[in-house]
Design a protein around this motif. Structure first.
Motif, PDB file in Angstrom:
ATOM      1  N   GLY A 121       0.652  -0.929  -0.252  1.00 50.44           N
ATOM      2  CA  GLY A 121       0.297   0.137   0.062  1.00 50.44           C
ATOM      3  C   GLY A 121       0.681   0.744   0.463  1.00 50.44           C
ATOM      4  N   GLU A 122       1.784   1.519   0.790  1.00 52.99           N
ATOM      5  CA  GLU A 122       2.933   2.499   0.598  1.00 52.99           C
ATOM      6  C   GLU A 122       3.660   3.164  -0.417  1.00 52.99           C
ATOM      7  N   ALA A 123       3.344   1.781  -1.263  1.00 54.70           N
ATOM      8  CA  ALA A 123       4.327   2.090  -3.067  1.00 54.70           C
ATOM      9  C   ALA A 123       3.689   2.214  -3.604  1.00 54.70           C
ATOM     10  N   LEU A 124       2.156   1.539  -3.372  1.00 53.88           N
ATOM     11  CA  LEU A 124       0.565   2.084  -4.478  1.00 53.88           C
ATOM     12  C   LEU A 124       0.812   4.385  -4.138  1.00 53.88           C
ATOM     13  N   LEU A 125       0.807   4.059  -3.354  1.00 54.87           N
ATOM     14  CA  LEU A 125       0.344   5.507  -2.531  1.00 54.87           C
ATOM     15  C   LEU A 125       1.400   6.503  -3.440  1.00 54.87           C
ATOM     16  N   MET A 126       3.293   6.311  -3.198  1.00 60.03           N
ATOM     17  CA  MET A 126       3.831   6.706  -3.281  1.00 60.03           C
ATOM     18  C   MET A 126       4.471   6.880  -5.059  1.00 60.03           C
ATOM     19  N   ILE A 127       3.531   6.294  -5.407  1.00 59.91           N
ATOM     20  CA  ILE A 127       3.163   5.789  -7.542  1.00 59.91           C
ATOM     21  C   ILE A 127       2.297   7.300  -7.372  1.00 59.91           C
ATOM     22  N   LEU A 128       1.616   7.381  -6.960  1.00 57.25           N
ATOM     23  CA  LEU A 128       0.111   7.729  -6.635  1.00 57.25           C
ATOM     24  C   LEU A 128       0.728   9.916  -6.493  1.00 57.25           C
ATOM     25  N   LYS A 129       1.284   9.450  -5.180  1.00 54.10           N
ATOM     26  CA  LYS A 129       1.923  11.208  -5.008  1.00 54.10           C
ATOM     27  C   LYS A 129       2.600  11.719  -6.062  1.00 54.10           C
ATOM     28  N   ASN A 130       3.812  10.426  -6.401  1.00 54.79           N
ATOM     29  CA  ASN A 130       4.729  11.084  -7.873  1.00 54.79           C
ATOM     30  C   ASN A 130       3.362  11.836  -9.337  1.00 54.79           C
ATOM     31  N   PHE A 131       2.997  10.926  -9.517  1.00 51.01           N
ATOM     32  CA  PHE A 131       1.558  11.575 -10.731  1.00 51.01           C
ATOM     33  C   PHE A 131       0.954  12.768 -10.306  1.00 51.01           C
ATOM     34  N   CYS A 132       0.833  12.468  -8.888  1.00 48.13           N
ATOM     35  CA  CYS A 132      -0.230  13.842  -8.309  1.00 48.13           C
ATOM     36  C   CYS A 132       0.897  15.192  -8.832  1.00 48.13           C
ATOM     37  N   SER A 133       2.092  15.137  -8.317  1.00 50.43           N
ATOM     38  CA  SER A 133       3.005  16.027  -7.487  1.00 50.43           C
ATOM     39  C   SER A 133       3.702  16.623  -8.576  1.00 50.43           C
ATOM     40  N   GLU A 134       3.728  15.549 -10.123  1.00 50.66           N
ATOM     41  CA  GLU A 134       3.939  15.875 -11.441  1.00 50.66           C
ATOM     42  C   GLU A 134       3.381  16.335 -12.128  1.00 50.66           C
ATOM     43  N   MET A 135       1.994  16.450 -11.588  1.00 46.86           N
ATOM     44  CA  MET A 135       0.775  16.659 -12.924  1.00 46.86           C
ATOM     45  C   MET A 135       0.420  15.770 -13.804  1.00 46.86           C
ATOM     46  N   GLU A 136       1.053  15.100 -13.680  1.00 46.57           N
ATOM     47  CA  GLU A 136       0.605  13.529 -14.935  1.00 46.57           C
ATOM     48  C   GLU A 136      -0.618  13.150 -14.574  1.00 46.57           C
ATOM     49  N   ALA A 137      -1.776  13.846 -15.271  1.00 46.73           N
ATOM     50  CA  ALA A 137      -2.971  13.998 -15.585  1.00 46.73           C
ATOM     51  C   ALA A 137      -2.722  12.322 -15.865  1.00 46.73           C
ATOM     52  N   ARG A 138      -2.553  11.876 -17.226  1.00 43.07           N
ATOM     53  CA  ARG A 138      -3.060  10.851 -18.087  1.00 43.07           C
ATOM     54  C   ARG A 138      -2.103   9.966 -17.086  1.00 43.07           C
ATOM     55  N   SER A 139      -0.895   9.855 -17.341  1.00 46.68           N
ATOM     56  CA  SER A 139      -0.835   8.733 -16.468  1.00 46.68           C
ATOM     57  C   SER A 139      -1.207   8.288 -14.980  1.00 46.68           C
ATOM     58  N   PHE A 140      -1.800   9.552 -14.180  1.00 46.69           N
ATOM     59  CA  PHE A 140      -2.158   8.859 -13.430  1.00 46.69           C
ATOM     60  C   PHE A 140      -3.453   8.469 -13.046  1.00 46.69           C
ATOM     61  N   TRP A 141      -4.041   8.506 -14.749  1.00 43.99           N
ATOM     62  CA  TRP A 141      -5.417   7.865 -15.288  1.00 43.99           C
ATOM     63  C   TRP A 141      -5.537   6.959 -15.442  1.00 43.99           C
ATOM     64  N   LYS A 142      -4.294   6.223 -16.316  1.00 45.56           N
ATOM     65  CA  LYS A 142      -3.724   5.272 -16.502  1.00 45.56           C
ATOM     66  C   LYS A 142      -3.735   3.645 -15.547  1.00 45.56           C
ATOM     67  N   PHE A 143      -3.416   4.817 -14.220  1.00 41.61           N
ATOM     68  CA  PHE A 143      -2.917   3.644 -13.295  1.00 41.61           C
ATOM     69  C   PHE A 143      -4.422   3.450 -12.931  1.00 41.61           C
ATOM     70  N   VAL A 144      -4.367   4.535 -12.537  1.00 39.56           N
ATOM     71  CA  VAL A 144      -5.866   4.179 -12.060  1.00 39.56           C
ATOM     72  C   VAL A 144      -7.499   3.423 -12.268  1.00 39.56           C
ATOM     73  N   ALA A 145      -7.116   3.174 -13.720  1.00 42.41           N
ATOM     74  CA  ALA A 145      -7.942   2.896 -14.625  1.00 42.41           C
ATOM     75  C   ALA A 145      -7.060   1.138 -14.580  1.00 42.41           C
ATOM     76  N   THR A 146      -5.822   0.781 -14.374  1.00 40.98           N
ATOM     77  CA  THR A 146      -5.879  -0.624 -14.046  1.00 40.98           C
ATOM     78  C   THR A 146      -5.997  -1.346 -12.580  1.00 40.98           C
ATOM     79  N   LYS A 147      -6.774  -0.243 -11.516  1.00 40.50           N
ATOM     80  CA  LYS A 147      -6.781  -1.392 -10.236  1.00 40.50           C
ATOM     81  C   LYS A 147      -8.096  -1.358 -10.127  1.00 40.50           C
ATOM     82  N   LYS A 148      -9.143  -1.845 -10.554  1.00 39.35           N
ATOM     83  CA  LYS A 148     -10.944  -2.043 -10.185  1.00 39.35           C
ATOM     84  C   LYS A 148     -10.334  -3.059  -9.421  1.00 39.35           C
ATOM     85  N   LYS A 149      -9.245  -3.746  -9.125  1.00 34.95           N
ATOM     86  CA  LYS A 149      -9.513  -5.630  -7.666  1.00 34.95           C
ATOM     87  C   LYS A 149      -9.150  -4.433  -6.574  1.00 34.95           C
ATOM     88  N   GLU A 150      -8.546  -3.133  -6.173  1.00 33.70           N
ATOM     89  CA  GLU A 150      -8.130  -2.497  -5.113  1.00 33.70           C
ATOM     90  C   GLU A 150      -8.780  -1.462  -5.418  1.00 33.70           C
TER      91      GLU A 150
END
Length: 539
Positions: A121-150
């Motif tokens: 979970g900490e690694a998952l949060l760190m990846i999300l934070k990296n996308f958000c801090s760098e304002m990489e919206a498209r990468s953030f969206w693609k990552f979230v779209a693959t996490k329906k099970k979580e």
């Protein structure tokens, strides 16, 4: 000329008539009634003025108190600006150091693991934070779209990550722009991402809510708010192209309504549209709360009645509990009516001649779904005392048990010869009928050793019998083809009269001959005799 009467003289007075008396009486009565009416009117005016004056004074006092509270809040915020800025700068420095230390490592893990298969979970949060801090919206969206099970973990992690954004509201609009308000993907592959849109929009609310004032004011810039309004208008305009509200998918409706609530752009003139959309997707779990947030609280009684008339009593129960109308719409009768309708629907499925083959399965599944939903509703709203679920659970167990028993394969006796499933010829008949007879048209075979890689034969098959032949690509769904047996059909008194390590000697008087060529068993193969010895090796 007549003489003028002396005014000093006494003259005879004419007595008043009765008609004159009645006229004067009527006049006095009219004056009295008019006076009373005027008095009541002025009294009413005075009372209304007093009430309005009191209400105005109360509003003035409320306004003064609200103004004072607002001024106090503004003063407090103004006083704490310096301290807040200092705290923010300290956090920024800490975050900068942390990001610089972990950015390269997380980037490397991300590229080495493009599918986002992370369990920590900490690694998952760190990846999300990296996308958000760098304002990489498209990468953030693609990552979230693959996490329906979580999705449960993501629901708690995304708000924390969005707080790292410079402009969270703008970031979210850019992230979901690929599929909302219009799906711009070239290859959709029937992959509906409405759940991801709703998840991100819900996660934005705690980030943009004013920490002091609350939900009454959202920390969204005017530019982003106007952009959100344009997106909402674009979605509404696309309703006609989709064929109206009836043809719009529920995930799209949910995303649109959540978009309105998240950015605070609900319009009073569109209340009727919101009402229709909510009713059309009432089975969604979040719809009752969304309806209240959209300002539909006053229309809830009408919406609940409409749901009941449409046979959605279970959804009506959820709405009644959300707005506190349980006393007006009793839940237990609604649940019983829902079960009754489900049984009628199941009976109609059984009577449908078009689904004769699957009618029983579809009817049972319909009733099972209704029973599970009602049991869950009873447990959620603590209705066990009014509607005990024990009988419902027993009925559900009966249906599930019948389903399991129906799936069990039918047992086929091992000593029965049956035709192949595709209508091929019968397997060759067995040779002898004596107890220990072994008759074969083949010459004496060499000694064979059983391969350890092959499984044992089924019970009842002699070690002298050939293994059953099946095509490598053939797999029977319920049974295996019967083995070809050379020997007696009846149970052998001494099944191991000969050593399993050696073939039995030929009987006296037997004539060696050429091997018989049997047709391909069951229609499989190339027409050559099946190679029964392929599971054995020469010693």
């Amino acid at each position: 000329m007549g003489s003028i009467p002396d005014p000093g003289e006494l003259t005879e007075l004419t007595p008043p008539s009765f008609d004159e008396f009645q006229r004067q009486t009527s006049l006095m009565t009219s004056c009295t009634l008019l006076w009373k009416e005027l008095s009541d009117h002025f009294t009413s005016l005075e009372q209304n003025l007093l009430k309005k004056s009191a209400a105005l004074r109360s509003k003035i006092q409320t306004l003064d108190s609200e103004t004072k509270a607002s001024l106090d809040i503004l003063k407090k915020r103004e006083v704490t600006i310096d301290g807040s800025v200092e705290i923010a700068m300290e956090k920024l420095e800490d975050r900068t150091d942390a990001v610089l230390n972990s950015l390269s490592r997380q980037k490397e893990e991300e590229w080495n693991n493009p599918d986002g298969e992370v369990d920590d979970g900490e690694a998952l949060l760190m990846i999300l934070k990296n996308f958000c801090s760098e304002m990489e919206a498209r990468s953030f969206w693609k990552f979230v779209a693959t996490k329906k099970k979580e999705i449960d973990d993501m629901r708690s992690l995304i708000p924390v990550a969005l707080s790292e954004c410079v402009d969270p509201a703008k970031f979210v609009l850019e992230a979901i722009s690929e599929v909302f308000p219009v799906d711009k993907r070239r290859e959709k592959n029937n992959n509906d991402l409405g759940w991801a849109c709703v998840l991100v929009l819900e996660s934005l609310i705690p980030v943009v809510v004013d920490p002091v004032i609350g939900k009454s004011r959202l920390l969204v810039t005017p530019t982003v708010k106007e952009k959100a309004k344009e997106i909402a208008e674009t979605w509404k305009a696309s309703l006609e192209e989709r064929g109206g509200i009836e043809n719009v998918k529920t995930p799209d409706v949910h995303t649109f309504l959540q978009h309105l609530v998240t950015f605070g752009i609900v319009k009073e003139e569109d209340v009727d549209l919101y009402r229709k959309l909510v009713v059309s997707s009432a089975w969604r779990k979040q719809m009752p709360k969304l309806a209240v947030s959209l300002g539909l609280g006053d229309k809830m009684p009408e919406m609940i009645k409409e749901l009941i008339s449409r046979g959605q009593q279970l959804d009506a129960v959820h709405f009644t509990y959300e707005v506190g109308l349980v006393n007006k719409f009793l839940p237990v009768p609604l649940l019983k009516a829902f079960l009754k309708d489900a049984r009628k629907a199941a009976a109609s499925i059984l009577e449908d001649p078009n689904n004769a083959g699957r009618a029983a399965h579809l009817a049972a599944r319909k009733e099972q779904s209704a029973l599970r939903s009602v049991i869950k509703c009873i447990e959620e709203y603590k209705l066990e005392a009014e509607f005990p679920p024990e009988n419902l659970k027993k009925r559900l167990e009966q249906l599930e048990k019948a389903k399991v028993e129906k799936k069990k394969p039918a047992a086929v006796p091992a000593n029965k010869r049956t035709r192949a499933s595709n209508g091929g010829p019968m397997p060759p008949a067995k040779a002898g009928r004596s107890t220990n007879a072994y008759v074969s048209s083949f010459p004496a075979p060499p000694t064979f050793v059983r391969s350890p890689s092959h499984s044992q034969y089924p019970a009842g098959v002699s070690p002298y019998q050939s293994p059953p032949y099946q095509s490598p690509s053939y797999q029977s769904p319920t049974y295996q083809s019967p083995p070809t047996v050379y020997g007696s059909r009846s149970p052998q008194a001494h099944p191991y009269a000969y050593s399993p390590e050696a073939a039995p000697p030929p009987l006296a008087g037997s004539y060696p001959g050429a091997p018989m060529n049997y047709p391909a068993y069951g229609g499989y193969g190339s027409g050559l005799a099946p190679a029964y010895q392929q599971a054995y090796y020469h010693r």
